[in-house]
Design a protein around this motif. Structure first.
Motif, mmCIF file in Angstrom:
data_model
loop_
_atom_site.group_PDB
_atom_site.id
_atom_site.type_symbol
_atom_site.label_atom_id
_atom_site.label_comp_id
_atom_site.label_asym_id
_atom_site.label_seq_id
_atom_site.Cartn_x
_atom_site.Cartn_y
_atom_site.Cartn_z
ATOM 1 N N ASP A 32 6.051 -12.235 -6.869
ATOM 2 C CA ASP A 32 7.247 -11.553 -7.365
ATOM 3 C C ASP A 32 7.005 -10.078 -7.665
ATOM 4 O OD1 ASP A 32 5.745 -11.586 -9.679
ATOM 5 O OD2 ASP A 32 7.140 -12.817 -10.841
ATOM 6 N N GLY A 33 5.802 -9.586 -7.372
ATOM 7 C CA GLY A 33 5.492 -8.188 -7.585
ATOM 8 C C GLY A 33 4.791 -7.888 -8.898
ATOM 9 N N SER A 34 4.751 -8.853 -9.795
ATOM 10 C CA SER A 34 4.057 -8.651 -11.056
ATOM 11 C C SER A 34 2.552 -8.798 -10.860
ATOM 12 C CB SER A 34 4.533 -9.666 -12.094
ATOM 13 O OG SER A 34 4.185 -10.992 -11.684
ATOM 14 N N SER A 35 1.784 -8.311 -11.816
ATOM 15 C CA SER A 35 0.331 -8.463 -11.752
ATOM 16 C C SER A 35 -0.223 -8.623 -13.163
ATOM 17 C CB SER A 35 -0.320 -7.257 -11.069
ATOM 18 O OG SER A 35 -0.107 -6.079 -11.823
ATOM 19 N N GLN A 36 -1.373 -9.253 -13.248
ATOM 20 C CA GLN A 36 -2.017 -9.477 -14.536
ATOM 21 C C GLN A 36 -3.511 -9.438 -14.361
ATOM 22 O OE1 GLN A 36 -0.642 -12.915 -16.708
ATOM 23 N NE2 GLN A 36 -2.369 -12.895 -18.133
ATOM 24 N N ALA A 37 -4.183 -8.830 -15.330
ATOM 25 C CA ALA A 37 -5.639 -8.778 -15.321
ATOM 26 C C ALA A 37 -6.195 -9.909 -16.179
ATOM 27 C CB ALA A 37 -6.122 -7.434 -15.838
ATOM 28 N N TYR A 38 -7.098 -10.688 -15.614
ATOM 29 C CA TYR A 38 -7.765 -11.767 -16.328
ATOM 30 C C TYR A 38 -9.218 -11.345 -16.567
ATOM 31 C CZ TYR A 38 -3.729 -14.521 -14.839
ATOM 32 O OH TYR A 38 -2.452 -14.982 -14.627
ATOM 33 N N HIS A 39 -9.834 -11.961 -17.560
ATOM 34 C CA HIS A 39 -11.176 -11.519 -17.939
ATOM 35 C C HIS A 39 -12.168 -12.679 -18.049
ATOM 36 C CE1 HIS A 39 -9.926 -7.353 -18.676
ATOM 37 N NE2 HIS A 39 -8.791 -7.903 -19.071
ATOM 38 N N PRO A 40 -12.429 -13.355 -16.926
ATOM 39 C CA PRO A 40 -13.507 -14.348 -16.939
ATOM 40 C C PRO A 40 -14.852 -13.649 -17.059
ATOM 41 C CG PRO A 40 -12.800 -13.932 -14.698
ATOM 42 C CD PRO A 40 -11.870 -13.153 -15.578
ATOM 43 N N ASN A 41 -15.882 -14.401 -17.397
ATOM 44 C CA ASN A 41 -17.231 -13.865 -17.293
ATOM 45 C C ASN A 41 -17.507 -13.581 -15.819
ATOM 46 O OD1 ASN A 41 -17.779 -14.394 -20.127
ATOM 47 N ND2 ASN A 41 -17.941 -16.553 -19.548
ATOM 48 N N SER B 220 -18.011 -5.537 -6.872
ATOM 49 C CA SER B 220 -16.908 -6.392 -7.294
ATOM 50 C C SER B 220 -17.131 -6.920 -8.705
ATOM 51 C CB SER B 220 -16.748 -7.558 -6.317
ATOM 52 O OG SER B 220 -15.701 -8.413 -6.721
ATOM 53 N N ILE B 221 -18.314 -7.423 -8.969
ATOM 54 C CA ILE B 221 -18.614 -7.963 -10.295
ATOM 55 C C ILE B 221 -18.532 -6.876 -11.358
ATOM 56 C CG2 ILE B 221 -20.411 -9.011 -11.720
ATOM 57 C CD1 ILE B 221 -18.954 -10.936 -9.778
ATOM 58 N N ASP B 222 -19.042 -5.693 -11.071
ATOM 59 C CA ASP B 222 -18.971 -4.586 -12.028
ATOM 60 C C ASP B 222 -17.519 -4.222 -12.331
ATOM 61 O OD1 ASP B 222 -21.712 -4.448 -12.180
ATOM 62 O OD2 ASP B 222 -21.908 -2.721 -10.839
ATOM 63 N N ALA B 223 -16.671 -4.214 -11.302
ATOM 64 C CA ALA B 223 -15.261 -3.886 -11.505
ATOM 65 C C ALA B 223 -14.559 -4.950 -12.342
ATOM 66 C CB ALA B 223 -14.563 -3.719 -10.154
ATOM 67 N N ILE B 224 -14.887 -6.221 -12.109
ATOM 68 C CA ILE B 224 -14.285 -7.303 -12.895
ATOM 69 C C ILE B 224 -14.723 -7.194 -14.348
ATOM 70 C CG2 ILE B 224 -14.240 -9.805 -13.228
ATOM 71 C CD1 ILE B 224 -14.500 -10.034 -10.140
ATOM 72 N N LYS B 225 -15.999 -6.908 -14.576
ATOM 73 C CA LYS B 225 -16.472 -6.736 -15.951
ATOM 74 C C LYS B 225 -15.756 -5.583 -16.647
ATOM 75 C CE LYS B 225 -21.215 -8.486 -15.397
ATOM 76 N NZ LYS B 225 -22.654 -8.112 -15.394
ATOM 77 N N ARG B 226 -15.513 -4.531 -15.898
ATOM 78 C CA ARG B 226 -14.923 -3.321 -16.487
ATOM 79 C C ARG B 226 -13.411 -3.431 -16.652
ATOM 80 N NH1 ARG B 226 -16.447 -0.199 -12.748
ATOM 81 N NH2 ARG B 226 -14.441 -0.148 -11.621
ATOM 82 N N ASP B 227 -12.734 -3.887 -15.591
ATOM 83 C CA ASP B 227 -11.268 -3.830 -15.573
ATOM 84 C C ASP B 227 -10.580 -5.180 -15.476
ATOM 85 O OD1 ASP B 227 -11.393 -0.981 -15.567
ATOM 86 O OD2 ASP B 227 -11.767 -1.026 -13.403
ATOM 87 N N GLY B 228 -11.349 -6.244 -15.357
ATOM 88 C CA GLY B 228 -10.764 -7.561 -15.218
ATOM 89 C C GLY B 228 -10.509 -7.926 -13.772
ATOM 90 N N LEU B 229 -10.086 -9.140 -13.568
ATOM 91 C CA LEU B 229 -9.757 -9.667 -12.247
ATOM 92 C C LEU B 229 -8.241 -9.672 -12.136
ATOM 93 C CD1 LEU B 229 -10.598 -10.982 -9.605
ATOM 94 C CD2 LEU B 229 -11.065 -13.088 -10.851
ATOM 95 N N VAL B 230 -7.718 -8.819 -11.288
ATOM 96 C CA VAL B 230 -6.270 -8.592 -11.213
ATOM 97 C C VAL B 230 -5.645 -9.495 -10.159
ATOM 98 C CG1 VAL B 230 -4.450 -6.898 -10.824
ATOM 99 C CG2 VAL B 230 -6.584 -6.205 -11.956
ATOM 100 N N ILE B 231 -4.652 -10.273 -10.569
ATOM 101 C CA ILE B 231 -3.920 -11.135 -9.645
ATOM 102 C C ILE B 231 -2.526 -10.562 -9.464
ATOM 103 C CG2 ILE B 231 -3.086 -13.457 -9.138
ATOM 104 C CD1 ILE B 231 -6.136 -13.217 -9.269
ATOM 105 N N GLU B 232 -2.192 -10.244 -8.209
ATOM 106 C CA GLU B 232 -0.872 -9.719 -7.857
ATOM 107 C C GLU B 232 -0.021 -10.891 -7.378
ATOM 108 O OE1 GLU B 232 -2.015 -7.067 -4.784
ATOM 109 O OE2 GLU B 232 -3.243 -5.813 -6.103
ATOM 110 N N GLU B 233 1.051 -11.172 -8.099
ATOM 111 C CA GLU B 233 1.868 -12.349 -7.820
ATOM 112 C C GLU B 233 2.932 -12.059 -6.760
ATOM 113 O OE1 GLU B 233 1.074 -15.149 -8.785
ATOM 114 O OE2 GLU B 233 -0.175 -14.869 -10.560
#
Length: 310
Positions: free
Chosen positions: A49-58, A34-47
């Protein structure tokens, strides 16, 4: 603020992602994939309304190179809280606020082992979320996050409220936050606990006469224990609210139901077990809740034995 979220599951992921909008955030989890995927692709939140966004915390699996934070939010399962904090004590300095929005009650007793009560923050949230992948979370619904300090003060929590609210997590304080925690617990210790025992969705609890009778008993006992703890609730109102939850989400699968089905340990000790501990403290009988705790632990033991024999 410098913020670390311990436990990057559904709710930890949601809060870690949102808070990273305006803060220096690290999400911490022992799951390396999970941590490796977040580092690589971000943390994706699916809202919703169907939209999604990748966030990039440490993102990290350990805190070896980290120092004290302004805020540490605990989102691991309650059974792992103490071991997680023991392993991450370097995050907690004299000015660090240690916060939990975990299900159930009594968490402040564990958090107070690592920070003084004036820096221990407890609360509830109306947000809900579910993991959909190693680095993705479905945001099921929004609502308010309400917090208070374990010592009852709230004024000093203004920076935390601002940090949450400015990132889209509406927040406020309540000097009687324990009442809110009790108010949220009734469904969890009745209908949710029974879904775990019966391995049936929420709708079954309201539809089946025998299951509903058990639910009524559990709500009655919990209301009596809450009253002995100093928090008066109307039994009929709480029962109606529990029934509404069951009928509004007839196919709803609770976390305790899913944990038992998957052979995982549950959080029953801080949910139904919290009612039992308060009952013992105040000398109020709660035999049905004691039965539920023992039953769920027995189901956990059954799962372990089954796995060992396969």
């Amino acid at each position: 603020m410098k913020i670390t979220v311990i436990g990057c599951g559904a709710m930890g992921g949601l809060y870690g992602a949102y808070l990273s909008r305006n803060n220096d955030v690290t999400v911490l989890d022992v799951a390396k994939d999970s941590i490796d995927a977040i580092k690589r692709d971000g943390l994706v939140i699916e809202e919703p309304d169907g939209s999604s966004q990748a966030y990039h915390p440490n993102a990290a699996t350990n805190t070896d190179d980290m120092g004290p934070q302004d805020l540490v939010i605990v989102f691991v399962k309650a059974i792992f809280t103490e071991s997680a904090l023991e392993g991450d004590k370097n995050l907690i300095g004299p000015d660090t606020y240690l916060m939990t929005l975990q299900n159930g009650g009594g968490h402040e007793a564990i958090l107070s082992k690592f920070a003084d009560r004036s820096h221990v923050v407890i609360g509830t949230t109306q947000h809900n979320a579910a993991r959909t992948g190693v680095n993705s979370v479905r945001h099921g619904g929004s609502g308010k996050t309400t917090i208070g300090a374990a010592d009852g003060s709230v004024e000093k929590l203004a920076p935390i409220v601002e940090a949450l609210s400015s990132c889209g997590l509406e927040a406020g304080t309540d000097s009687d936050v324990q009442r809110l925690i009790w108010n949220k617990i009734f469904t969890n210790v009745s209908a949710s606990a029974l879904t775990g025992i019966f391995q049936m969705p929420l709708g079954f609890i309201a539809q089946d006469p025998s299951a509903w009778k058990l639910c009524q008993t559990l709500v009655r006992e919990a209301v009596d224990v809450a009253a002995a703890s100093g928090y008066d609730f109307d039994y009929d109102q709480k029962l109606a609210e529990v029934r509404h939850v069951c009928e509004a989400s007839p196919k709803g699968v609770t976390s305790i139901q899913a944990d038992i089905a998957a052979g995982r340990r549950t959080e029953v000790d801080t949910i139904s077990g919290y009612v039992v501990s308060c009952a013992h403290e105040h000398g109020v009988p709660a035999p049905s809740h004691e039965f539920v705790v023992s039953m769920i632990h027995a189901l956990e033991g059954k799962a372990r034995l089954t796995a060992a024999n396969n």
